[in-house]
Design a protein around this motif. Structure first.
Motif, PDB file in Angstrom:
ATOM      1  N   UNK A  64       0.813  -1.316  -0.062  1.00 25.62           N
ATOM      2  CA  UNK A  64      -0.084  -0.106   0.076  1.00 25.62           C
ATOM      3  C   UNK A  64       0.668   1.021   0.129  1.00 25.62           C
ATOM      4  N   UNK A  65       0.524   2.023  -0.902  1.00 22.72           N
ATOM      5  CA  UNK A  65       1.379   3.425  -0.843  1.00 22.72           C
ATOM      6  C   UNK A  65       0.710   4.556  -0.093  1.00 22.72           C
ATOM      7  N   UNK A  66      -0.720   4.562  -0.109  1.00 14.68           N
ATOM      8  CA  UNK A  66      -1.492   5.512   0.646  1.00 14.68           C
ATOM      9  C   UNK A  66      -2.840   4.921   1.098  1.00 14.68           C
ATOM     10  N   UNK A  67      -3.353   5.427   2.019  1.00 14.50           N
ATOM     11  CA  UNK A  67      -4.862   4.977   2.477  1.00 14.50           C
ATOM     12  C   UNK A  67      -5.604   6.323   3.024  1.00 14.50           C
ATOM     13  N   UNK A  68      -6.663   6.564   2.603  1.00 20.14           N
ATOM     14  CA  UNK A  68      -7.602   7.638   3.091  1.00 20.14           C
ATOM     15  C   UNK A  68      -8.811   6.855   3.547  1.00 20.14           C
ATOM     16  N   UNK A  77     -17.124   9.440  14.955  1.00 24.25           N
ATOM     17  CA  UNK A  77     -16.689   9.905  13.738  1.00 24.25           C
ATOM     18  C   UNK A  77     -15.062   9.786  13.981  1.00 24.25           C
ATOM     19  N   UNK A  78     -14.479   9.092  12.991  1.00 23.00           N
ATOM     20  CA  UNK A  78     -12.949   9.260  13.006  1.00 23.00           C
ATOM     21  C   UNK A  78     -12.501   9.541  11.460  1.00 23.00           C
ATOM     22  N   UNK A  79     -11.208  10.026  11.315  1.00 22.23           N
ATOM     23  CA  UNK A  79     -10.777  10.178  10.092  1.00 22.23           C
ATOM     24  C   UNK A  79      -9.300   9.836  10.066  1.00 22.23           C
ATOM     25  N   UNK A  80      -8.730   9.258   9.133  1.00 28.25           N
ATOM     26  CA  UNK A  80      -7.421   8.894   8.921  1.00 28.25           C
ATOM     27  C   UNK A  80      -6.777   8.907   7.513  1.00 28.25           C
ATOM     28  N   UNK A  81      -5.637   9.183   7.421  1.00 29.71           N
ATOM     29  CA  UNK A  81      -4.824   9.032   6.266  1.00 29.71           C
ATOM     30  C   UNK A  81      -3.388   8.534   6.658  1.00 29.71           C
ATOM     31  N   UNK A  82      -2.383   8.161   5.739  1.00 29.80           N
ATOM     32  CA  UNK A  82      -1.171   7.674   5.743  1.00 29.80           C
ATOM     33  C   UNK A  82      -0.654   7.403   4.372  1.00 29.80           C
ATOM     34  N   UNK A  86       3.154  10.588  -3.759  1.00 30.84           N
ATOM     35  CA  UNK A  86       3.848   9.843  -4.818  1.00 30.84           C
ATOM     36  C   UNK A  86       5.272   9.359  -4.196  1.00 30.84           C
ATOM     37  N   UNK A  87       5.652   8.441  -4.975  1.00 34.57           N
ATOM     38  CA  UNK A  87       6.904   7.824  -4.331  1.00 34.57           C
ATOM     39  C   UNK A  87       7.938   8.744  -4.654  1.00 34.57           C
ATOM     40  N   UNK A  88       8.041   9.513  -5.741  1.00 33.35           N
ATOM     41  CA  UNK A  88       9.108  10.361  -6.011  1.00 33.35           C
ATOM     42  C   UNK A  88       9.551  11.324  -5.024  1.00 33.35           C
ATOM     43  N   UNK A  89       8.592  12.152  -4.598  1.00 35.42           N
ATOM     44  CA  UNK A  89       8.665  13.174  -3.671  1.00 35.42           C
ATOM     45  C   UNK A  89       8.514  12.681  -2.175  1.00 35.42           C
ATOM     46  N   UNK A  90       7.684  11.979  -1.917  1.00 33.01           N
ATOM     47  CA  UNK A  90       7.416  11.225  -0.570  1.00 33.01           C
ATOM     48  C   UNK A  90       6.429  12.235   0.220  1.00 33.01           C
ATOM     49  N   UNK A  91       5.805  13.083  -0.446  1.00 32.55           N
ATOM     50  CA  UNK A  91       4.918  13.932   0.342  1.00 32.55           C
ATOM     51  C   UNK A  91       3.813  13.261   0.813  1.00 32.55           C
ATOM     52  N   UNK A  92       3.595  13.484   2.027  1.00 36.01           N
ATOM     53  CA  UNK A  92       2.301  12.902   2.730  1.00 36.01           C
ATOM     54  C   UNK A  92       1.021  12.855   1.806  1.00 36.01           C
ATOM     55  N   UNK A  93       0.256  11.796   1.931  1.00 35.71           N
ATOM     56  CA  UNK A  93      -0.928  11.707   0.995  1.00 35.71           C
ATOM     57  C   UNK A  93      -1.692  12.768   1.350  1.00 35.71           C
ATOM     58  N   UNK A  94      -2.609  13.001   0.277  1.00 38.27           N
ATOM     59  CA  UNK A  94      -3.453  14.464   0.294  1.00 38.27           C
ATOM     60  C   UNK A  94      -4.939  13.740   0.821  1.00 38.27           C
ATOM     61  N   UNK A 370     -13.400   4.338   2.335  1.00 36.06           N
ATOM     62  CA  UNK A 370     -11.836   4.343   2.179  1.00 36.06           C
ATOM     63  C   UNK A 370     -11.386   4.207   0.673  1.00 36.06           C
ATOM     64  N   UNK A 371     -10.129   4.559   0.656  1.00 36.19           N
ATOM     65  CA  UNK A 371      -9.345   4.575  -0.689  1.00 36.19           C
ATOM     66  C   UNK A 371      -8.096   3.903  -0.170  1.00 36.19           C
ATOM     67  N   UNK A 372      -7.660   3.175  -0.813  1.00 37.87           N
ATOM     68  CA  UNK A 372      -6.340   2.600  -0.569  1.00 37.87           C
ATOM     69  C   UNK A 372      -5.382   2.415  -2.040  1.00 37.87           C
ATOM     70  N   UNK A 373      -4.214   2.913  -1.926  1.00 33.81           N
ATOM     71  CA  UNK A 373      -3.442   2.864  -2.945  1.00 33.81           C
ATOM     72  C   UNK A 373      -2.721   1.400  -2.961  1.00 33.81           C
ATOM     73  N   UNK A 374      -3.225   0.548  -3.590  1.00 37.60           N
ATOM     74  CA  UNK A 374      -2.787  -1.012  -3.470  1.00 37.60           C
ATOM     75  C   UNK A 374      -1.986  -1.057  -4.680  1.00 37.60           C
TER      76      UNK A 374
END
Length: 399
Positions: A64-68, A77-82, A86-94, A370-374
């Motif tokens: 997994x590269x990201x999860x929203x 209520x709960x919110x999560x992201x991780x 993108x892998x080139x810049x490694x900026x946190x997932x939006x 949820x959205x997962x970058x599988x």
């Protein structure tokens, strides 16, 4: 149909509550683990926020590269992201990023068909051929609109190029007119007599998309926009048509490719044409928009109550795919499973680089989007992060 797209909720039936490890291996040296962001309301109503945060692990990892994630309802209520944008810049997932929601599209398609039924413009019990006589041949003359909605029509899948991931990638910009796909599929013999078995296939919703166009006189995407997207103010949800890109803010999607020497690479598959999925799986959305849609749908604001019951009614058919005589699990647009002792209704989707899910108890005491970058979104196994999140939100499947 790919095994992964049968729906994550259905696969859960065969899994034990202990089978939810989250792989912690980093996917690339350029993308170190990104701290997850977990927030919750003051009253979490018994939500296991620790388990939800733990499910995000130290993303990105090998799966997994990201999860929203958004969990809501009267329980709290709960919110999560991780993960990373993108892998080139490694900026946190939006956490507000758009993504390909795959077969969650079917819920929108089903909602419009049910609206048309409420308006007496479509008879769910009538043969689909009544509305598409030039496209649906006599061999499928007994398949009804309702049987398209719940995957019991007997129409087989259309032949598509790309038997492997590499081949699919090579054909990612091909255009697939929906009429051609239906013609290809219906040129074959029926898989079974309509209504006797259930086989989850995109072709059913391809036919429904064309039926919507025929009945309304408007393009499918325009009709969904007019009836659902604009009334609910789903401003980040749209249909890409022939554009292979994702417009607006979005996190990149990646697919794992295997080489003959046994090594693997992660390839950016964010830009990928979706015309073959059409009304069955090409929608682009956000977790916030899908949460709003889910709540509006279950409360009768999208589909009138009498027709909404179609979404919570399973056909009396056995599942063809498994050959075990298992009862049907798909209704008109949704599927159902018992988690944590409660019925959970929802839909999952997968396109290369992205997996998604919407799910809720019918009383909306618990909802999840949820959205997962599988990195293997269409593989045989469910993504471990997605699986862990679903179980953390709703509980383990019944034995």
């Amino acid at each position: 149909m790919n095994a992964r797209t049968r729906t994550a909720l259905a696969v859960l039936l065969a899994l034990s509550a202990a089978a939810f490890p989250v792989t912690q291996a980093a996917v690339a040296s350029t993308a170190p683990p990104s701290p997850s962001t977990c927030t919750s309301a003051a009253d979490t109503g018994g939500l296991d926020t620790a388990a939800l945060c733990a499910a995000l692990g130290s993303l990105p990892d090998s799966d997994t590269t990201a999860a929203l994630v958004r969990v809501g309802g009267t329980d709290g209520t709960w919110r999560g992201s991780a993960g990373v944008h993108d892998l080139d810049t490694a900026r946190p997932a939006d956490p507000r990023g758009r993504f390909r929601a795959g077969s969650v599209t079917k819920v929108f398609t089903a909602a419009v068909v049910l609206q048309l039924a409420a308006e007496r413009k479509v008879d769910l019990g009538a043969p689909a051929r009544r509305y598409l006589p030039a496209l649906v041949p006599a061999a499928y003359g007994d398949a009804t609109v309702r049987q398209l909605l719940d995957h019991t029509s007997g129409i087989p899948a259309a032949d598509m190029p790309g038997g492997t991931v590499e081949e699919a990638y090579a054909h990612r910009f091909d255009l697939h007119p929906p009429e051609s796909m239906v013609e290809n599929a219906t040129a074959k013999a029926p898989e079974f007599a309509p209504g006797t078995k259930q086989h989850y296939l995109n072709i059913n919703y391809t036919v429904l998309g064309l039926l919507i166009e025929k009945v309304t006189g408007r393009p499918y995407a325009e009709e969904v926009g007019r009836r659902v997207l604009r009334p609910l103010r789903l401003r980040d949800t749209y249909y890409p048509g022939t554009d292979p890109r994702i417009e607006g803010p979005h996190n990149h999607g990646y697919q794992r490719f295997a080489h003959p020497d046994g090594t693997t690479e992660l390839r950016d598959v964010t830009t990928w044409g979706q015309t073959e999925s059409y009304a069955a799986g090409d929608i682009i959305s956000t977790t916030a928009d899908l949460e709003r849609f889910l709540r509006a749908l279950f409360t009768g604001r999208v589909v009138p109550r009498p027709q909404l019951e179609e979404m919570f009614t399973l056909p009396a058919a056995s599942v063809r795919e498994y050959g075990s005589g298992a009862p049907a699990s798909y209704s008109a647009g949704l599927s159902v499973i018992t988690l944590g002792g409660r019925e959970v209704w929802g839909k999952t989707g997968s396109r290369y680089g992205y997996t998604s899910a919407i799910a809720a108890t019918r009383d909306l005491s618990r909802t999840m989007v949820l959205d997962v970058g599988a990195t293997d979104a269409k593989g045989e196994d469910m993504n471990s992060t997605e699986l862990a999140l679903i179980v953390a939100a709703f509980g383990a499947p019944s034995a």
